[in-house]
Design a protein around this motif. Structure first.
Motif, PDB file in Angstrom:
ATOM      1  N   PRO A   1       0.831  -1.204   0.000  1.00 35.73           N
ATOM      2  CA  PRO A   1       0.000   0.000   0.000  1.00 35.73           C
ATOM      3  C   PRO A   1       0.867   1.256   0.000  1.00 35.73           C
ATOM      4  CG  PRO A   1      -0.684  -1.551   1.717  1.00 35.73           C
ATOM      5  CD  PRO A   1       0.619  -2.037   1.202  1.00 35.73           C
ATOM      6  N   VAL A   2       0.390   2.297  -0.640  1.00 39.81           N
ATOM      7  CA  VAL A   2       1.138   3.561  -0.688  1.00 39.81           C
ATOM      8  C   VAL A   2       0.603   4.459   0.424  1.00 39.81           C
ATOM      9  CG1 VAL A   2       1.750   5.558  -2.085  1.00 39.81           C
ATOM     10  CG2 VAL A   2       1.561   3.299  -3.145  1.00 39.81           C
ATOM     11  N   THR A   3       1.327   4.469   1.546  1.00 35.73           N
ATOM     12  CA  THR A   3       0.912   5.251   2.709  1.00 35.73           C
ATOM     13  C   THR A   3       1.393   6.687   2.603  1.00 35.73           C
ATOM     14  OG1 THR A   3       1.044   3.252   4.067  1.00 35.73           O
ATOM     15  CG2 THR A   3       0.966   5.368   5.228  1.00 35.73           C
ATOM     16  N   LEU A   4       2.659   6.865   2.239  1.00 33.61           N
ATOM     17  CA  LEU A   4       3.242   8.204   2.092  1.00 33.61           C
ATOM     18  C   LEU A   4       3.612   8.409   0.619  1.00 33.61           C
ATOM     19  CD1 LEU A   4       5.415   8.398   5.342  1.00 33.61           C
ATOM     20  CD2 LEU A   4       3.089   9.224   4.960  1.00 33.61           C
ATOM     21  N   THR A   5       4.890   8.377   0.297  1.00 33.97           N
ATOM     22  CA  THR A   5       5.297   8.672  -1.082  1.00 33.97           C
ATOM     23  C   THR A   5       6.162   7.590  -1.698  1.00 33.97           C
ATOM     24  OG1 THR A   5       7.233   9.936  -0.353  1.00 33.97           O
ATOM     25  CG2 THR A   5       5.165  11.154  -0.663  1.00 33.97           C
ATOM     26  N   ALA A   6       6.333   6.464  -1.012  1.00 37.59           N
ATOM     27  CA  ALA A   6       7.090   5.342  -1.567  1.00 37.59           C
ATOM     28  C   ALA A   6       6.145   4.451  -2.353  1.00 37.59           C
ATOM     29  CB  ALA A   6       7.770   4.555  -0.458  1.00 37.59           C
ATOM     30  N   VAL A   7       6.486   4.199  -3.612  1.00 38.07           N
ATOM     31  CA  VAL A   7       5.667   3.369  -4.500  1.00 38.07           C
ATOM     32  C   VAL A   7       6.507   2.163  -4.899  1.00 38.07           C
ATOM     33  CG1 VAL A   7       4.320   3.286  -6.624  1.00 38.07           C
ATOM     34  CG2 VAL A   7       4.517   5.446  -5.352  1.00 38.07           C
ATOM     35  N   CYS A   8       6.134   0.989  -4.377  1.00 35.62           N
ATOM     36  CA  CYS A   8       6.888  -0.237  -4.625  1.00 35.62           C
ATOM     37  C   CYS A   8       6.107  -1.122  -5.590  1.00 35.62           C
ATOM     38  CB  CYS A   8       7.129  -0.987  -3.313  1.00 35.62           C
ATOM     39  SG  CYS A   8       8.001  -0.010  -2.059  1.00 35.62           S
ATOM     40  N   PHE A   9       6.770  -1.581  -6.636  1.00 33.95           N
ATOM     41  CA  PHE A   9       6.073  -2.369  -7.646  1.00 33.95           C
ATOM     42  C   PHE A   9       7.049  -3.332  -8.299  1.00 33.95           C
ATOM     43  CE2 PHE A   9       7.793   1.368  -9.655  1.00 33.95           C
ATOM     44  CZ  PHE A   9       8.226   0.957 -10.912  1.00 33.95           C
ATOM     45  N   ALA A  10       6.491  -4.286  -9.040  1.00 34.40           N
ATOM     46  CA  ALA A  10       7.323  -5.269  -9.736  1.00 34.40           C
ATOM     47  C   ALA A  10       6.792  -5.493 -11.136  1.00 34.40           C
ATOM     48  CB  ALA A  10       7.339  -6.586  -8.967  1.00 34.40           C
ATOM     49  N   VAL A  11       7.686  -5.900 -12.014  1.00 30.91           N
ATOM     50  CA  VAL A  11       7.310  -6.354 -13.356  1.00 30.91           C
ATOM     51  C   VAL A  11       6.990  -7.839 -13.240  1.00 30.91           C
ATOM     52  CG1 VAL A  11       8.056  -6.661 -15.745  1.00 30.91           C
ATOM     53  CG2 VAL A  11       8.807  -4.648 -14.441  1.00 30.91           C
ATOM     54  N   ASP A  12       5.766  -8.202 -13.523  1.00 33.08           N
ATOM     55  CA  ASP A  12       5.335  -9.585 -13.353  1.00 33.08           C
ATOM     56  C   ASP A  12       6.210 -10.541 -14.163  1.00 33.08           C
ATOM     57  OD1 ASP A  12       3.329  -8.545 -11.821  1.00 33.08           O
ATOM     58  OD2 ASP A  12       1.760  -8.761 -13.350  1.00 33.08           O
TER      59      ASP A  12
ATOM     60  N   GLU B   1       5.731   0.543 -22.020  1.00 36.71           N
ATOM     61  CA  GLU B   1       6.456   0.073 -23.209  1.00 36.71           C
ATOM     62  C   GLU B   1       7.308  -1.163 -22.875  1.00 36.71           C
ATOM     63  OE1 GLU B   1       8.804   3.290 -24.567  1.00 36.71           O
ATOM     64  OE2 GLU B   1       7.110   4.484 -25.288  1.00 36.71           O
ATOM     65  N   VAL B   2       7.950  -1.107 -21.726  1.00 37.56           N
ATOM     66  CA  VAL B   2       8.806  -2.234 -21.312  1.00 37.56           C
ATOM     67  C   VAL B   2       7.967  -3.494 -21.125  1.00 37.56           C
ATOM     68  CG1 VAL B   2      10.231  -3.133 -19.427  1.00 37.56           C
ATOM     69  CG2 VAL B   2      10.577  -0.791 -20.244  1.00 37.56           C
ATOM     70  N   VAL B   3       6.845  -3.361 -20.464  1.00 35.82           N
ATOM     71  CA  VAL B   3       5.974  -4.515 -20.229  1.00 35.82           C
ATOM     72  C   VAL B   3       5.439  -5.062 -21.556  1.00 35.82           C
ATOM     73  CG1 VAL B   3       3.797  -5.260 -19.201  1.00 35.82           C
ATOM     74  CG2 VAL B   3       5.358  -3.825 -17.896  1.00 35.82           C
ATOM     75  N   ALA B   4       5.038  -4.159 -22.432  1.00 38.59           N
ATOM     76  CA  ALA B   4       4.489  -4.583 -23.723  1.00 38.59           C
ATOM     77  C   ALA B   4       5.543  -5.338 -24.542  1.00 38.59           C
ATOM     78  CB  ALA B   4       3.980  -3.377 -24.496  1.00 38.59           C
ATOM     79  N   SER B   5       6.790  -4.926 -24.435  1.00 39.48           N
ATOM     80  CA  SER B   5       7.857  -5.573 -25.211  1.00 39.48           C
ATOM     81  C   SER B   5       8.173  -6.964 -24.704  1.00 39.48           C
ATOM     82  CB  SER B   5       9.123  -4.714 -25.162  1.00 39.48           C
ATOM     83  OG  SER B   5       9.696  -4.738 -23.864  1.00 39.48           O
ATOM     84  N   ARG B   6       7.724  -7.305 -23.478  1.00 43.32           N
ATOM     85  CA  ARG B   6       7.985  -8.636 -22.928  1.00 43.32           C
ATOM     86  C   ARG B   6       6.978  -9.660 -23.412  1.00 43.32           C
ATOM     87  NH1 ARG B   6      10.648  -9.654 -18.373  1.00 43.32           N
ATOM     88  NH2 ARG B   6       8.939 -10.960 -17.596  1.00 43.32           N
ATOM     89  N   SER B   7       5.819  -9.186 -23.885  1.00 49.37           N
ATOM     90  CA  SER B   7       4.756 -10.121 -24.255  1.00 49.37           C
ATOM     91  C   SER B   7       4.940 -10.674 -25.674  1.00 49.37           C
ATOM     92  CB  SER B   7       3.413  -9.429 -24.132  1.00 49.37           C
ATOM     93  OG  SER B   7       3.361  -8.288 -24.948  1.00 49.37           O
TER      94      SER B   7
END
Length: 470
Positions: free
Chosen positions: A397-408, A464-470
């Motif tokens: 969850p984004v509580t303050l300003t840190a946004v953590c995510f992953a490329v599936d 764009e990066v995600v689309a190029s993986r598919s």
């Protein structure tokens, strides 16, 4: 005349070159490389230079600054520098720092720095009011949040461990134990090592599903240590963990610490100054109940490094931990002026308060409220954008300003290479994160220059990066 004083002509040259440098740096920011490749040849040449017997003069110095230092310096002020909890300095910072260097006040006892003493007191009282501390609170500006945590824990030892100032750890007594979360900043461990508590006596308590310190697990750990003959004495809560920006349940922790007679320190280096925004008070209001709190004006007040802060609710306890008599430093006490040598470990201290005070004078606190609120809004915008892209997953969850995510489906190596690619092509400087055993990417929006356009540019590139993986 001293050989170390500039002539009238040299002063004029230095002023002209400095103003031109600052102006050009500001104008060139939009097109600057956020993480320039170091010029290794130039930097190696710096090491090869012997100690110069003869100087190169003012023009020579500025030539070297522009040719060697600036090109190999990370562009922290770039609007897409989002890797760390580190913002760019505000616009008046360089000028305030120049004045502080010129008058060179030694902020230890008031006779050496009377105006600086009052300016620091004013800044500390303002910060205490933001937190909600009473008028009895005292504090001191430090080199950063890590040092503030060391000084807070030293204050807690002096207050909660009878006779500790006299005997230290050289006493037949139960081992002392400090508690914090598994998501806490490493400065807690470092402080325990520095102060002689030892890493074996730091309890890293599990967190809940929102990455907050689990109060039930903490209670059980305290009870277990007491039954084993150890002495719990301090809890370090976090108001904004570095990885995810989570905020520990401060009110519940304050209740527990009051019941157990433990010192509660809040590490607010990342998140504490979000209290400037009224809408954050429900989440963070328990900070006002802490025994001490650390803040970082060099983060959300955008002061240049270094400017940390320690505030102690009962200011007499801070002084009791650090004051020593020295006949050669004694001056008459004055109710207006403060001897800051009695509130921290340093004697010689520079005038950190001037850059904080000057920015508040120039821009007003409403400007800082607006800037901090904008970073919160941009982080939420970033999070919504991540959720809207198939192939990207928010990791917390984004509580303050840190946004953590992953490329599936991407391995750790692939995501590391993606970070490198984003930096090399000047899309953005983001950082790595590891949460729940899963490697990912992290953006931390603590930059007053960042815009919605910057976030959208990053999101478009990720798509764009995600689309190029598919």
């Amino acid at each position: 005349m001293s050989e170390l004083v500039l002539t009238d002509e040299e002063r004029a040259t230095a002023g002209t070159r400095l103003v031109a440098l600052l102006d050009r740096y500001e104008r060139d920011l939009p097109d600057a490389q956020v993480l320039p490749a170091p010029d290794r040849e130039q930097l190696t040449r710096l090491l090869a230079d012997s100690l110069p017997d003869n100087g190169i003069g003012v023009d020579g110095l500025f030539d070297r600054l522009e040719d060697t230092i600036l090109p190999s310096s990370t562009t922290v002020a770039h609007s897409r520098f989002l890797a760390y909890v580190l913002g760019p300095p505000n616009g008046v910072a360089a000028y305030a720092e120049a004045v502080a260097a010129t008058i060179n006040q030694n902020c230890n006892f008031w006779q050496l720095s009377p105006a600086a003493s009052v300016v620091e007191r004013a800044v500390l009282e303002w910060l205490a009011s933001v937190v909600g501390f009473p008028a009895s609170a005292k504090g001191i500006l430090t080199g950063g949040g890590s040092l503030a945590t060391v000084q807070a824990m030293a204050t807690a030892l002096a207050d909660r461990v009878p006779g500790f100032r006299e005997t230290g750890l050289q006493r037949p007594a139960p081992p002392l134990v400090v508690y914090t979360s598994v998501e806490a900043h490493r400065s807690v461990d470092k402080a325990a090592a520095i102060l002689g508590i030892g890493l074996d006596h730091v309890r890293h308590i599990a967190t809940d599903e929102r990455n907050r310190l689990d109060v039930g697990a903490l209670t059980a750990a305290i009870d277990a240590d007491r039954r084993a003959g150890r002495q719990p004495w301090c809890v370090v809560a976090t108001c904004g963990t570095v990885a995810t920006g989570s905020v520990d349940p401060l009110d519940a922790l304050a209740d527990l610490c009051a019941e157990q007679e433990l010192w509660l320190h809040v590490d607010g280096a990342y998140g504490g100054l979000f209290l400037l925004c009224e809408e954050m008070r429900e989440l963070m209001g328990g900070a006002a109940r802490a025994d001490s709190i650390s803040l970082d004006p060099h983060k959300l007040l955008f002061a240049p490094l270094e400017a940390g802060c320690l505030l102690v609710r009962d200011g007499a306890k801070l002084r009791a931990a650090y004051a020593f008599d020295s006949s050669y430093l004694t001056v008459a006490e004055d109710p207006l002026l403060t001897d800051y040598m009695d509130y921290g470990p340093q004697l010689s201290r520079n005038f950190k308060a001037l850059k904080v005070w000057s920015a508040l004078q120039v821009f007003g606190v409403d400007s800082f409220r607006a800037a901090t609120r904008r970073t919160l809004e941009l982080a939420q915008h970033f999070a919504r954008g991540i959720e809207a892209v198939d192939g990207l997953t928010l990791l917390a969850p984004v509580t303050l300003t840190a946004v953590c995510f992953a490329v599936d489906g991407a391995s750790r190596t692939e995501q590391t290479r993606l970070l490198e690619r984003l930096a090399a092509e000047n899309t953005a400087l983001l950082g790595p994160v590891l949460l729940g055993g899963r490697h990912g990417l992290r953006a931390c929006v603590t930059n007053h220059r960042t815009t919605t356009g910057d976030i959208d540019l990053i999101l478009a590139r990720l798509q764009e990066v995600v689309a190029s993986r598919s």
